[in-house]
Design a protein around this motif. Structure first.
Motif, PDB file in Angstrom:
ATOM      1  N   THR A 112     -29.129  -2.270  13.404  1.00 42.10           N
ATOM      2  CA  THR A 112     -30.008  -3.414  12.947  1.00 42.10           C
ATOM      3  C   THR A 112     -30.723  -3.607  14.175  1.00 42.10           C
ATOM      4  OG1 THR A 112     -28.345  -4.175  11.375  1.00 42.10           O
ATOM      5  CG2 THR A 112     -29.902  -5.854  12.146  1.00 42.10           C
ATOM      6  N   TRP A 113     -29.982  -3.686  15.352  1.00 36.35           N
ATOM      7  CA  TRP A 113     -30.951  -4.376  16.390  1.00 36.35           C
ATOM      8  C   TRP A 113     -30.918  -3.586  17.793  1.00 36.35           C
ATOM      9  CZ3 TRP A 113     -28.220  -9.235  14.814  1.00 36.35           C
ATOM     10  CH2 TRP A 113     -28.991  -9.881  13.887  1.00 36.35           C
ATOM     11  N   GLY A 114     -29.746  -2.748  17.892  1.00 34.30           N
ATOM     12  CA  GLY A 114     -29.741  -1.867  18.698  1.00 34.30           C
ATOM     13  C   GLY A 114     -28.824  -2.471  20.036  1.00 34.30           C
ATOM     14  N   LEU A 115     -27.813  -1.772  20.588  1.00 40.41           N
ATOM     15  CA  LEU A 115     -27.189  -2.298  21.537  1.00 40.41           C
ATOM     16  C   LEU A 115     -27.616  -2.053  22.859  1.00 40.41           C
ATOM     17  CD1 LEU A 115     -23.530  -1.583  20.347  1.00 40.41           C
ATOM     18  CD2 LEU A 115     -24.331  -3.610  20.240  1.00 40.41           C
ATOM     19  N   ALA A 116     -27.918  -2.856  23.603  1.00 36.77           N
ATOM     20  CA  ALA A 116     -28.510  -2.782  25.030  1.00 36.77           C
ATOM     21  C   ALA A 116     -27.608  -1.944  25.768  1.00 36.77           C
ATOM     22  CB  ALA A 116     -28.808  -4.135  25.681  1.00 36.77           C
ATOM     23  N   ALA A 117     -27.975  -1.087  26.728  1.00 35.18           N
ATOM     24  CA  ALA A 117     -27.221  -0.297  27.445  1.00 35.18           C
ATOM     25  C   ALA A 117     -26.254  -1.276  28.266  1.00 35.18           C
ATOM     26  CB  ALA A 117     -28.057   0.275  28.586  1.00 35.18           C
ATOM     27  N   GLY A 118     -24.881  -1.046  28.306  1.00 32.69           N
ATOM     28  CA  GLY A 118     -23.875  -1.461  29.279  1.00 32.69           C
ATOM     29  C   GLY A 118     -23.626  -2.766  28.210  1.00 32.69           C
ATOM     30  N   ALA A 119     -23.812  -3.063  26.882  1.00 31.84           N
ATOM     31  CA  ALA A 119     -23.539  -4.378  26.076  1.00 31.84           C
ATOM     32  C   ALA A 119     -22.172  -4.613  26.321  1.00 31.84           C
ATOM     33  CB  ALA A 119     -24.054  -4.017  24.824  1.00 31.84           C
ATOM     34  N   GLU A 120     -22.187  -6.082  26.643  1.00 31.16           N
ATOM     35  CA  GLU A 120     -20.404  -6.330  26.351  1.00 31.16           C
ATOM     36  C   GLU A 120     -19.975  -6.533  24.977  1.00 31.16           C
ATOM     37  OE1 GLU A 120     -18.689  -9.964  28.944  1.00 31.16           O
ATOM     38  OE2 GLU A 120     -19.429 -10.750  26.991  1.00 31.16           O
ATOM     39  N   ILE A 121     -18.827  -6.010  24.409  1.00 33.17           N
ATOM     40  CA  ILE A 121     -18.424  -6.001  23.035  1.00 33.17           C
ATOM     41  C   ILE A 121     -16.925  -6.626  22.961  1.00 33.17           C
ATOM     42  CG2 ILE A 121     -18.121  -4.968  20.771  1.00 33.17           C
ATOM     43  CD1 ILE A 121     -21.046  -4.571  22.314  1.00 33.17           C
ATOM     44  N   THR A 122     -16.831  -7.815  22.856  1.00 32.37           N
ATOM     45  CA  THR A 122     -15.500  -8.487  22.839  1.00 32.37           C
ATOM     46  C   THR A 122     -15.261  -8.690  21.402  1.00 32.37           C
ATOM     47  OG1 THR A 122     -16.245  -9.776  24.645  1.00 32.37           O
ATOM     48  CG2 THR A 122     -14.519 -10.566  23.598  1.00 32.37           C
ATOM     49  N   THR A 123     -13.618  -8.645  21.388  1.00 30.36           N
ATOM     50  CA  THR A 123     -13.201  -9.166  20.076  1.00 30.36           C
ATOM     51  C   THR A 123     -11.660 -10.043  20.418  1.00 30.36           C
ATOM     52  OG1 THR A 123     -11.809  -8.490  17.920  1.00 30.36           O
ATOM     53  CG2 THR A 123     -11.330  -7.259  19.938  1.00 30.36           C
ATOM     54  N   GLU A 124     -11.670 -10.994  19.751  1.00 30.76           N
ATOM     55  CA  GLU A 124     -10.548 -11.842  19.895  1.00 30.76           C
ATOM     56  C   GLU A 124      -9.214 -11.440  19.115  1.00 30.76           C
ATOM     57  OE1 GLU A 124     -12.090 -16.716  20.709  1.00 30.76           O
ATOM     58  OE2 GLU A 124     -11.609 -15.834  18.568  1.00 30.76           O
ATOM     59  N   ALA A 125      -8.164 -11.489  19.633  1.00 29.59           N
ATOM     60  CA  ALA A 125      -6.936 -11.057  18.997  1.00 29.59           C
ATOM     61  C   ALA A 125      -5.794 -11.993  19.272  1.00 29.59           C
ATOM     62  CB  ALA A 125      -6.501  -9.538  19.657  1.00 29.59           C
ATOM     63  N   ASN A 126      -4.950 -12.136  18.050  1.00 32.02           N
ATOM     64  CA  ASN A 126      -3.610 -12.666  18.609  1.00 32.02           C
ATOM     65  C   ASN A 126      -2.578 -11.521  19.002  1.00 32.02           C
ATOM     66  OD1 ASN A 126      -4.078 -15.213  17.888  1.00 32.02           O
ATOM     67  ND2 ASN A 126      -3.650 -15.210  15.782  1.00 32.02           N
ATOM     68  N   PRO A 127      -1.696 -12.076  19.754  1.00 31.07           N
ATOM     69  CA  PRO A 127      -0.894 -10.919  20.566  1.00 31.07           C
ATOM     70  C   PRO A 127      -0.042 -10.089  19.373  1.00 31.07           C
ATOM     71  CG  PRO A 127      -0.761 -12.736  21.623  1.00 31.07           C
ATOM     72  CD  PRO A 127      -1.634 -13.141  20.435  1.00 31.07           C
ATOM     73  N   GLU A 128       0.505 -10.639  18.294  1.00 30.08           N
ATOM     74  CA  GLU A 128       1.206  -9.912  17.368  1.00 30.08           C
ATOM     75  C   GLU A 128       0.273  -8.921  16.408  1.00 30.08           C
ATOM     76  OE1 GLU A 128       0.131 -13.814  15.362  1.00 30.08           O
ATOM     77  OE2 GLU A 128       0.402 -13.218  17.517  1.00 30.08           O
ATOM     78  N   SER A 129      -0.878  -9.248  16.501  1.00 38.30           N
ATOM     79  CA  SER A 129      -1.804  -8.634  15.659  1.00 38.30           C
ATOM     80  C   SER A 129      -2.313  -7.235  16.080  1.00 38.30           C
ATOM     81  CB  SER A 129      -3.044  -9.307  15.228  1.00 38.30           C
ATOM     82  OG  SER A 129      -3.867  -9.552  16.228  1.00 38.30           O
ATOM     83  N   VAL A 130      -1.917  -6.829  17.495  1.00 38.91           N
ATOM     84  CA  VAL A 130      -2.414  -5.585  17.832  1.00 38.91           C
ATOM     85  C   VAL A 130      -1.322  -4.729  18.345  1.00 38.91           C
ATOM     86  CG1 VAL A 130      -4.626  -6.369  18.526  1.00 38.91           C
ATOM     87  CG2 VAL A 130      -2.642  -6.553  20.050  1.00 38.91           C
ATOM     88  N   THR A 131      -1.333  -3.468  18.128  1.00 36.91           N
ATOM     89  CA  THR A 131      -0.403  -2.433  18.773  1.00 36.91           C
ATOM     90  C   THR A 131      -1.284  -1.415  19.604  1.00 36.91           C
ATOM     91  OG1 THR A 131      -0.946  -0.819  17.026  1.00 36.91           O
ATOM     92  CG2 THR A 131       0.674  -2.385  16.610  1.00 36.91           C
ATOM     93  N   PRO A 132      -0.273  -0.685  20.502  1.00 35.53           N
ATOM     94  CA  PRO A 132      -1.187   0.315  21.263  1.00 35.53           C
ATOM     95  C   PRO A 132      -2.172   1.240  20.550  1.00 35.53           C
ATOM     96  CG  PRO A 132       1.118   0.165  22.030  1.00 35.53           C
ATOM     97  CD  PRO A 132       0.962  -0.609  20.651  1.00 35.53           C
ATOM     98  N   ARG A 133      -1.640   1.545  19.208  1.00 34.69           N
ATOM     99  CA  ARG A 133      -2.603   2.319  18.414  1.00 34.69           C
ATOM    100  C   ARG A 133      -3.877   1.605  18.083  1.00 34.69           C
ATOM    101  NH1 ARG A 133      -0.484   5.748  13.283  1.00 34.69           N
ATOM    102  NH2 ARG A 133      -2.416   6.870  12.606  1.00 34.69           N
ATOM    103  N   SER A 134      -3.634   0.260  17.695  1.00 35.62           N
ATOM    104  CA  SER A 134      -4.748  -0.374  17.203  1.00 35.62           C
ATOM    105  C   SER A 134      -5.736  -0.448  18.199  1.00 35.62           C
ATOM    106  CB  SER A 134      -4.426  -1.625  16.436  1.00 35.62           C
ATOM    107  OG  SER A 134      -3.986  -2.458  17.066  1.00 35.62           O
ATOM    108  N   LEU A 135      -5.204  -0.988  19.432  1.00 36.15           N
ATOM    109  CA  LEU A 135      -6.115  -1.120  20.490  1.00 36.15           C
ATOM    110  C   LEU A 135      -6.815   0.158  21.105  1.00 36.15           C
ATOM    111  CD1 LEU A 135      -3.541  -3.276  22.563  1.00 36.15           C
ATOM    112  CD2 LEU A 135      -5.754  -3.921  21.614  1.00 36.15           C
ATOM    113  N   GLN A 136      -6.297   1.312  20.713  1.00 32.74           N
ATOM    114  CA  GLN A 136      -6.948   2.671  21.202  1.00 32.74           C
ATOM    115  C   GLN A 136      -8.193   2.629  20.320  1.00 32.74           C
ATOM    116  OE1 GLN A 136      -3.756   5.522  21.082  1.00 32.74           O
ATOM    117  NE2 GLN A 136      -2.653   4.494  23.125  1.00 32.74           N
ATOM    118  N   ALA A 137      -7.909   2.474  18.806  1.00 31.45           N
ATOM    119  CA  ALA A 137      -8.948   2.586  17.953  1.00 31.45           C
ATOM    120  C   ALA A 137     -10.048   1.608  17.983  1.00 31.45           C
ATOM    121  CB  ALA A 137      -8.396   2.344  16.564  1.00 31.45           C
TER     122      ALA A 137
END
Length: 403
Positions: A112-137
């Motif tokens: 839609t708008w284009g990500l600038a070079a070096g854009a910061e991309i954050t997601t919040e997460a609850n600790p129990e909602s992630v696994t090593p596999r989902s984090l890698q994805a």
């Protein structure tokens, strides 16, 4: 439950903005906030715009959520935009969505708008909602930063807050995020919970440092009306938070984090290096522009602020019909923008130029300096910068700097 939406003037059905708002879009940075309103359960202190499965009702689901956000993006593309410097996916619990859906949303923003070079991309997460596999994805999908809701390392405190994860899960998830290749990892703490002891908070700080993160956010517990915690306090089941306890906890955080190489850059936020600071939040605090996607999300472009309808079903219905999901908006006056500028920038380590204050604000600054709440060297150099004591009394300082 979530509180009512603010009052405001109607948002045009196509989401269009006044010409005055479009003149310098992105001049102070352009970010995108994506609100994911789903939670597995509601914490007792939470009044955010979030919904458990039993609260959703018909017309909304996790499975169709990415498509609804992409439909709003299509509308947004016709209104305004600039290269995106930061993306922040918050909630709720964004990581209840499939990593592939979070990746589709990020791809849609880029298209839609284009990500600038070096854009910061954050997601919040609850600790129990992630696994090593989902984090890698998530990392493979382009996310560079993760913010994990730890709150405490004390089981009794987590129980009072009605958190679902175990005391050790958040630090372990932070380690897994590092191993998955995230550039930056944040852990959130809440202090001043009823029943929390000084030793509980010391253990929480030690656990954060042992996890090897490069960013920590620490907030005093705020009891919001309408939450289960507020009801328990009214019934006398829990004591109300105490200001003196909160101050002691803040000083403990500053001592522990400062001693471990963290520096404060906003009253409630510490980072190991300037690169580890949350650039998305800095965009908010320094008057940048951002588009908020999702139910209840707020946006700000060129002095116009608007907010979307809050319930996911109402949101999905409107975007699927090609209509703006905006429920209301306000056009900020020069005075509004001045007040917000002072309120936000005084909380930053860089502070605020004295030239940004009016006559009454300058008088307030002189009083704050005399009371030891402002840094004398910074003041001499023409800036308002809080001392440690000033950080403890930041709200009072800000009030004294405003008309």
């Amino acid at each position: 439950m979530p509180g009512p939406a603010p009052e405001g003037e109607p948002v045009p059905s196509d989401g269009s903005l006044p010409d005055s708002a479009l003149r310098d879009v992105g001049g102070r940075g352009f970010g995108v906030y994506v609100h994911v309103p789903f939670c597995a359960s509601r914490c007792g202190y939470c009044d955010f715009n979030t919904y458990t499965a039993s609260e959703l009702g018909g017309g909304a689901s996790r499975e169709g959520y990415a498509d609804a956000v992409l439909a709003e993006l299509k509308l947004a593309a016709s209104v305004t935009g600039a290269p995106v410097d930061t993306v922040f996916v918050g909630g709720g619990t964004p990581t209840l969505l499939d990593p592939a859906d979070l990746g589709r949303i990020l791809e849609g923003i880029d298209q839609t708008w284009g990500l600038a070079a070096g854009a910061e991309i954050t997601t919040e997460a609850n600790p129990e909602s992630v696994t090593p596999r989902s984090l890698q994805a998530l990392r493979k999908a382009g996310y560079t930063r993760i913010s994990l809701g730890m709150q405490s390392a004390a089981p009794a405190v987590l129980q009072i807050l009605e958190r679902r994860h175990t005391a050790g899960r958040a630090p372990q998830a932070a380690i897994e995020a590092r191993e998955a290749g995230f550039d930056h990892v944040n852990l959130d703490l809440i202090y001043g919970t009823p029943g929390e002891t000084p030793e509980d908070f010391e253990r929480s700080l030690a656990a954060v440092l042992d996890a090897g993160v490069d960013h920590v956010s620490a907030y005093s517990l705020i009891v919001e009306d309408g939450t289960r915690m507020a009801a328990r306090m009214r019934r006398g089941e829990l004591p109300y938070p105490e200001d003196d306890v909160a101050a002691d906890r803040y000083l403990a955080a500053e001592a522990a984090l400062g001693g471990a190489g963290f520096s404060w850059y906003e009253v409630s936020n510490w980072a190991t290096t300037p690169d580890a600071r949350c650039r998305h939040n800095l965009l908010y605090w320094t008057g940048g522009d951002w588009w908020g996607l999702g139910p209840g999300a707020h946006s700000h472009v060129g002095g116009v602020r608007w907010w979307n309808v809050k319930h996911p079903a109402a949101y999905a219905k409107r975007v699927e019909a090609g209509l703006s999901p905006g429920q209301g908006r306000e056009i900020l006056t020069d005075e509004d923008r001045h007040v917000e500028d002072v309120m936000l920038r005084v909380r930053l380590r860089e502070g605020l130029p004295l030239t940004a204050l009016d006559a009454s604000g300058l008088t307030g600054a002189v009083r704050a300096l005399a009371d030891g709440l402002l840094d004398p060297a910074a003041y001499e150099a023409g800036r308002v910068v809080l001392t440690l004591r000033g950080r403890l009394l930041a709200d009072a300082v800000i009030r004294d700097l405003l008309p």
